[in-house]
Design a protein around this motif. Structure first.
Motif, short mmCIF file in Angstrom:
data_model
loop_
_atom_site.label_atom_id
_atom_site.label_comp_id
_atom_site.label_asym_id
_atom_site.label_seq_id
_atom_site.Cartn_x
_atom_site.Cartn_y
_atom_site.Cartn_z
N GLY A 72 8.01 3.48 4.35
CA GLY A 72 8.89 2.31 4.32
C GLY A 72 8.44 1.16 5.20
N GLY A 73 7.15 1.06 5.43
CA GLY A 73 6.61 -0.06 6.23
C GLY A 73 6.34 0.34 7.68
N THR A 74 6.85 1.53 8.08
CA THR A 74 6.74 1.90 9.51
C THR A 74 5.33 2.39 9.86
OG1 THR A 74 7.57 4.14 9.13
CG2 THR A 74 9.19 2.45 9.67
N ARG A 75 4.60 2.89 8.87
CA ARG A 75 3.23 3.35 9.16
C ARG A 75 2.38 2.17 9.63
NH1 ARG A 75 -0.60 4.83 4.68
NH2 ARG A 75 -2.51 5.15 5.86
N ALA A 76 2.42 1.09 8.85
CA ALA A 76 1.61 -0.09 9.20
C ALA A 76 2.11 -0.73 10.50
CB ALA A 76 1.70 -1.10 8.07
N ALA A 77 3.43 -0.81 10.66
CA ALA A 77 3.97 -1.43 11.88
C ALA A 77 3.50 -0.66 13.11
CB ALA A 77 5.49 -1.48 11.83
N GLY A 78 3.47 0.68 13.00
CA GLY A 78 2.99 1.51 14.11
C GLY A 78 1.54 1.23 14.43
N GLN A 79 0.74 1.01 13.39
CA GLN A 79 -0.69 0.74 13.62
C GLN A 79 -0.88 -0.61 14.29
OE1 GLN A 79 -3.28 1.43 10.27
NE2 GLN A 79 -2.34 3.39 9.80
N VAL A 80 -0.12 -1.61 13.84
CA VAL A 80 -0.26 -2.95 14.44
C VAL A 80 0.24 -2.94 15.89
CG1 VAL A 80 0.44 -5.37 14.30
CG2 VAL A 80 -0.21 -4.14 12.22
N ALA A 81 1.30 -2.17 16.16
CA ALA A 81 1.82 -2.10 17.55
C ALA A 81 0.73 -1.61 18.50
CB ALA A 81 3.02 -1.17 17.60
N LYS A 82 -0.17 -0.76 17.98
CA LYS A 82 -1.21 -0.18 18.85
C LYS A 82 -2.54 -0.93 18.76
CE LYS A 82 0.86 4.36 18.93
NZ LYS A 82 2.06 3.87 18.21
N ALA A 83 -2.62 -1.97 17.94
CA ALA A 83 -3.90 -2.71 17.77
C ALA A 83 -4.19 -3.55 19.01
CB ALA A 83 -3.80 -3.60 16.53
N ALA A 152 21.14 11.67 -12.66
CA ALA A 152 20.23 11.49 -13.81
C ALA A 152 19.64 10.07 -13.78
CB ALA A 152 20.97 11.72 -15.11
N VAL A 153 20.25 9.20 -12.97
CA VAL A 153 19.75 7.83 -12.84
C VAL A 153 18.64 7.83 -11.78
CG1 VAL A 153 20.35 5.46 -12.17
CG2 VAL A 153 22.00 6.85 -13.44
N ILE A 154 17.50 7.22 -12.13
CA ILE A 154 16.37 7.21 -11.18
C ILE A 154 16.17 5.82 -10.61
CG2 ILE A 154 13.92 7.75 -10.85
CD1 ILE A 154 14.15 9.62 -13.26
N TYR A 155 16.31 5.74 -9.29
CA TYR A 155 16.20 4.46 -8.57
C TYR A 155 14.88 4.45 -7.78
CZ TYR A 155 17.44 0.80 -5.19
OH TYR A 155 17.45 -0.33 -4.41
N GLY A 156 14.07 3.44 -8.01
CA GLY A 156 12.79 3.33 -7.29
C GLY A 156 12.94 2.50 -6.03
N ASN A 157 12.29 2.92 -4.96
CA ASN A 157 12.30 2.09 -3.75
C ASN A 157 10.95 2.20 -3.03
OD1 ASN A 157 12.27 4.35 -2.02
ND2 ASN A 157 14.48 4.38 -1.79
N ALA A 158 10.83 1.47 -1.93
CA ALA A 158 9.56 1.46 -1.20
C ALA A 158 9.64 2.31 0.06
CB ALA A 158 9.17 0.01 -0.86
N GLY A 159 10.48 3.35 0.02
CA GLY A 159 10.56 4.29 1.14
C GLY A 159 11.66 3.92 2.13
N VAL A 160 12.01 4.89 2.98
CA VAL A 160 13.08 4.66 3.96
C VAL A 160 12.63 3.59 4.96
CG1 VAL A 160 14.51 5.73 5.75
CG2 VAL A 160 13.84 7.05 3.74
N GLY A 161 13.42 2.55 5.06
CA GLY A 161 13.05 1.44 5.95
C GLY A 161 12.72 0.19 5.15
#
Ligand code: ASP
Length: 326
Positions: A72-83, A152-161
């Motif tokens: 949900g965007g936290t992987r990249a944010a974590g990498q930038v925090a440590k750059a 039965a309804v399928i909702y797409g998202n970009a992950g938690v966050g």
């Protein structure tokens, strides 16, 4: 001997300069990486690429977009925090920077203290959309349909966050029904599956949905802002559809790792502000159903205050929905 002495004095004088000043005079001397925390082809990516193109012209160096999706965007944010805090790595994030602080029980970084804010960029409404073959024609019919069909309804998202996760979470809690959610690395790939009919529903920024709605490739049900959109005046708001108090607007802002020198942040901010006045950027934003923020909101200080206010605003809402990720 004399020459040696002069050189030594010059070296001492350089060493006495505040950290980063020598760097800032020549900054940027090589390409800058703008990390997008979602997949290519989605709305955050679209905003980042537009900004990067204009900022490259102002800064005289390429601003290269790198997509690092996941969590949900936290992987990249974590990498930038440590750059390295040298101005060569920046992050174009959205509202998820604020909501992930409450959605995740443990984040490996602190959204308020591990970043320098560079400036807000744009506020973008979201639209609730469905695959073109989905039966309901209106938001009211859709709510009844979801209550009936449930998981039965399928909702797409970009992950938690992600914003699409937040919107789906608010929708499910407003109608008291859980549907099946499928996480993607970004809503660019989720949109492909919605258009292809593999998933049923999604909520996403107009920067990704306007073209697909106008081309008739997806069904639009409602807009998440309190007022209707100028670009789609027939589309009701979620509140008009009976979902009281439903309101989400996605905002984007640019970040650098904590400790990036103030004069480097000032150069980046100058390029952000210039981009927001760029007629090409303004015209493209308008096509995508949005507009740049006013110049007084595109400052590091205004962005910092807004981020803190958004963290505080969403915390109780997320806590009362009781949705957490580890
Ligand atoms: N719009 C997406 C979301 O937050 C992310 C993306 O830009 O792909 O749901």
């Amino acid at each position: 001997m004399r020459i040696w002495k002069k050189a030594a004095i010059a070296a001492l004088a350089l060493a006495a300069l505040p950290l980063g000043s020598a760097n800032a005079q020549t900054y940027p001397s090589r390409p800058i990486t703008m990390v997008v925390p979602f997949a290519a082809g989605g709305p955050t990516d679209t905003v980042a690429r537009l900004m990067a193109e204009s900022m490259s012209r102002t800064l005289g160096q390429q601003v290269v977009v790198e997509n690092i999706g996941g969590a949900g965007g936290t992987r990249a944010a974590g990498q930038v925090a440590k750059a390295a805090p040298d101005g060569y790595t920046v992050l174009m994030h959205h509202i998820g920077q604020a909501t992930s602080a409450s959605l995740y029980r443990k984040l490996p970084y602190n959204v308020l203290t591990d970043f320098e804010t560079v400036g807000l960029v744009t506020d973008v409404p979201m639209t609730l959309i469905g695959k073109s073959a989905l039966e309901p024609k209106t938001i009211t019919e859709l709510v009844a349909y979801v209550k009936d069909k449930k998981d039965a309804v399928i909702y797409g998202n970009a992950g938690v966050g992600s914003a699409s996760h937040l919107c789906g979470m608010l929708l499910m809690s407003a109608i008291g029904t859980q549907v099946t959610t499928v996480p993607y690395q970004g809503t660019g790939p989720a949109m492909n599956d919605l258009v292809g009919g593999q998933i049923d529903l999604m909520c996403d920024q107009t920067t990704n949905t306007t073209g697909q709605i106008k081309a008739g490739k997806v069904k639009a049900y409602a807009v998440t802002t309190p007022n209707r959109l100028k670009a789609m005046p027939d589309l009701p708001t979620m509140q008009e559809g009976g979902l009281k108090g439903f309101e989400v607007a996605v905002w984007h802002g640019l970040y650098a790792p904590k400790g990036t020198p103030a004069d480097v942040i000032a150069k980046l901010n100058g390029a952000v502000k210039t981009a927001l006045l760029d007629p090409k950027v303004i015209a493209r934003f308008a096509d995508l159903g949005t507009e740049p923020v006013a110049q007084d909101r595109a400052t590091p200080e205004a962005h910092k205050a807004f981020l803190a206010a958004e963290v505080a605003k969403w915390k109780p809402i997320i806590e009362s929905a009781g949705v957490y990720a580890d």
